[in-house]
Design a protein around this motif. Sequence first.
Motif, short mmCIF file in Angstrom:
data_model
loop_
_atom_site.label_atom_id
_atom_site.label_comp_id
_atom_site.label_asym_id
_atom_site.label_seq_id
_atom_site.Cartn_x
_atom_site.Cartn_y
_atom_site.Cartn_z
N GLU A 142 38.47 59.15 45.57
CA GLU A 142 39.33 57.99 45.34
C GLU A 142 38.53 56.71 45.40
O GLU A 142 38.70 55.81 44.55
CB GLU A 142 40.46 57.97 46.37
CG GLU A 142 41.51 56.92 46.08
CD GLU A 142 42.75 57.08 46.93
OE1 GLU A 142 43.32 56.03 47.33
OE2 GLU A 142 43.16 58.23 47.22
N ARG A 195 52.61 57.34 35.37
CA ARG A 195 53.16 57.90 36.60
C ARG A 195 54.52 58.55 36.34
O ARG A 195 54.80 59.64 36.85
CB ARG A 195 53.28 56.83 37.67
CG ARG A 195 53.89 57.35 38.97
CD ARG A 195 53.81 56.34 40.10
NE ARG A 195 54.42 56.88 41.31
CZ ARG A 195 54.35 56.31 42.51
NH1 ARG A 195 53.69 55.16 42.65
NH2 ARG A 195 54.93 56.87 43.55
N GLU A 228 55.25 62.40 37.10
CA GLU A 228 56.27 62.78 38.08
C GLU A 228 57.39 63.61 37.46
O GLU A 228 58.18 64.23 38.19
CB GLU A 228 56.84 61.53 38.75
CG GLU A 228 55.86 60.86 39.69
CD GLU A 228 56.44 59.65 40.40
OE1 GLU A 228 56.01 59.38 41.54
OE2 GLU A 228 57.31 58.97 39.82
N ASN A 235 47.44 68.49 42.87
CA ASN A 235 47.23 67.05 42.69
C ASN A 235 48.54 66.28 42.80
O ASN A 235 48.57 65.17 43.34
CB ASN A 235 46.57 66.79 41.34
CG ASN A 235 45.07 67.06 41.36
OD1 ASN A 235 44.30 66.23 41.82
ND2 ASN A 235 44.68 68.23 40.88
N ALA A 236 49.63 66.86 42.32
CA ALA A 236 50.93 66.18 42.40
C ALA A 236 51.39 66.02 43.83
O ALA A 236 52.17 65.11 44.14
CB ALA A 236 51.97 66.95 41.59
N TRP A 272 50.45 59.01 46.26
CA TRP A 272 50.05 58.11 45.18
C TRP A 272 49.28 56.93 45.75
O TRP A 272 49.69 56.34 46.75
CB TRP A 272 51.28 57.59 44.44
CG TRP A 272 51.83 58.60 43.48
CD1 TRP A 272 52.75 59.57 43.75
CD2 TRP A 272 51.46 58.75 42.10
NE1 TRP A 272 52.98 60.33 42.62
CE2 TRP A 272 52.21 59.84 41.59
CE3 TRP A 272 50.59 58.07 41.25
CZ2 TRP A 272 52.11 60.27 40.27
CZ3 TRP A 272 50.49 58.49 39.93
CH2 TRP A 272 51.24 59.57 39.44
N LYS A 310 47.98 53.00 45.90
CA LYS A 310 48.77 51.78 45.73
C LYS A 310 48.36 50.96 44.52
O LYS A 310 49.19 50.39 43.83
CB LYS A 310 48.67 50.93 47.01
CG LYS A 310 49.35 51.57 48.22
CD LYS A 310 49.28 50.65 49.43
CE LYS A 310 49.97 51.28 50.64
NZ LYS A 310 49.90 50.38 51.83
N GLN A 322 44.23 52.90 40.19
CA GLN A 322 44.10 54.19 40.86
C GLN A 322 45.29 55.09 40.57
O GLN A 322 45.14 56.31 40.47
CB GLN A 322 43.92 53.97 42.36
CG GLN A 322 42.58 53.34 42.71
CD GLN A 322 42.47 53.01 44.18
OE1 GLN A 322 43.18 52.14 44.70
NE2 GLN A 322 41.59 53.71 44.87
N GLN A 323 46.46 54.49 40.40
CA GLN A 323 47.62 55.27 40.00
C GLN A 323 47.43 55.83 38.60
O GLN A 323 47.83 56.96 38.31
CB GLN A 323 48.89 54.41 40.04
CG GLN A 323 49.36 54.07 41.44
CD GLN A 323 50.74 53.43 41.44
OE1 GLN A 323 51.47 53.51 40.47
NE2 GLN A 323 51.10 52.79 42.55
N HIS A 345 45.21 58.82 38.91
CA HIS A 345 45.91 59.93 39.55
C HIS A 345 46.91 60.57 38.58
O HIS A 345 46.99 61.80 38.49
CB HIS A 345 46.63 59.44 40.80
CG HIS A 345 47.23 60.52 41.63
ND1 HIS A 345 46.51 61.60 42.11
CD2 HIS A 345 48.52 60.72 42.06
CE1 HIS A 345 47.31 62.40 42.80
NE2 HIS A 345 48.53 61.89 42.77
N ALA A 346 47.63 59.75 37.83
CA ALA A 346 48.56 60.28 36.83
C ALA A 346 47.80 61.06 35.76
O ALA A 346 48.22 62.16 35.35
CB ALA A 346 49.35 59.14 36.19
#
Length: 300
Positions: free
Chosen positions: A107, A135, A139, A152-153, A157, A159, A163-164, A167-168
């Motif tokens: 991260e 996102r 989701e 991973n889900a 999440w 902030k 980075q979101q 991650h998505a």
Amino acid sequence: MSVDAGETVLDGGGVELGRVRQMWHLIEPLHAVLYYAPEVFEEVAALGFDVGDRWPSYFPSRAAPLGAVGSERVASAFYSFSPRMVAEHMDHAWRPADPRKVLEARERGVDRAYRAIFGDRVDSSELAEAAALARRAAESVNTAGRPLAAANAELPWPKAPHQQLWHAATILREHRGDGHLAALLVAGLDPVESLVSFAAIGAASVERFESRGWSAGDWAAARERLLARGLLAADGTVTDTGRALRREVERHTDELAAAPWRGLGPDDTGRLADLLGEFWVAVLGSGLLPSETTLGIGKV
């Protein structure tokens, strides 16, 4: 029949498969910085991992969401890598640091890498909007039967919007990847056969696929099995039957990857595609990613 981004072919839920393929093309590079960015290497090297080449950190970095798993589960989830290669890198993978610390390092590394690649655009309203849409898509997925997407889900999440976004992208690419393995299994292609058949249709060079750790004997035996099924000719080139099977694998993969875009809806999916364009260009323009990969992006 192959599926191109401009082609109107619908899955059972009314999603254009060309759009599904396009979203993969846009999202995959956004995720892949994890495996190539020097900022990520610096973060995992600080934990004690060897970064002389990318594989010693690739396996634990990608596998960390699964927990402190061993080589058999990683070989199963990653599929196309030789179990010998996986064992080489995973049997002692958690000695330098446990999965929690690896997750924190990746991260931090991606945060730094995105800031370096996107510059001031990392704080732009466009990136924030793209992150919010990505996102929502991530989701919306059902992760049943998809171990890497589910792992991973389940992570919290981040902030920051950039980075979101990463991650998505990671959830979405692993969701597609898990579905791709299901499509390969349905097609009766084992891990090394999947690579031999993919190379035969020109998805990437044989030399590029050698990075997956299979021996010359493994490769030759897989060729013989595909020859016996009529998927390859005696000279190793793909037959019409073999090409049709690979097209069906890719089509099935697109169908299995359609759910996030069905959940997001056509208008918002189109908006996300438009927003991601400049960030996709920035990642490709960074020179971090190889010009040829084993994924066949742009060739399938």
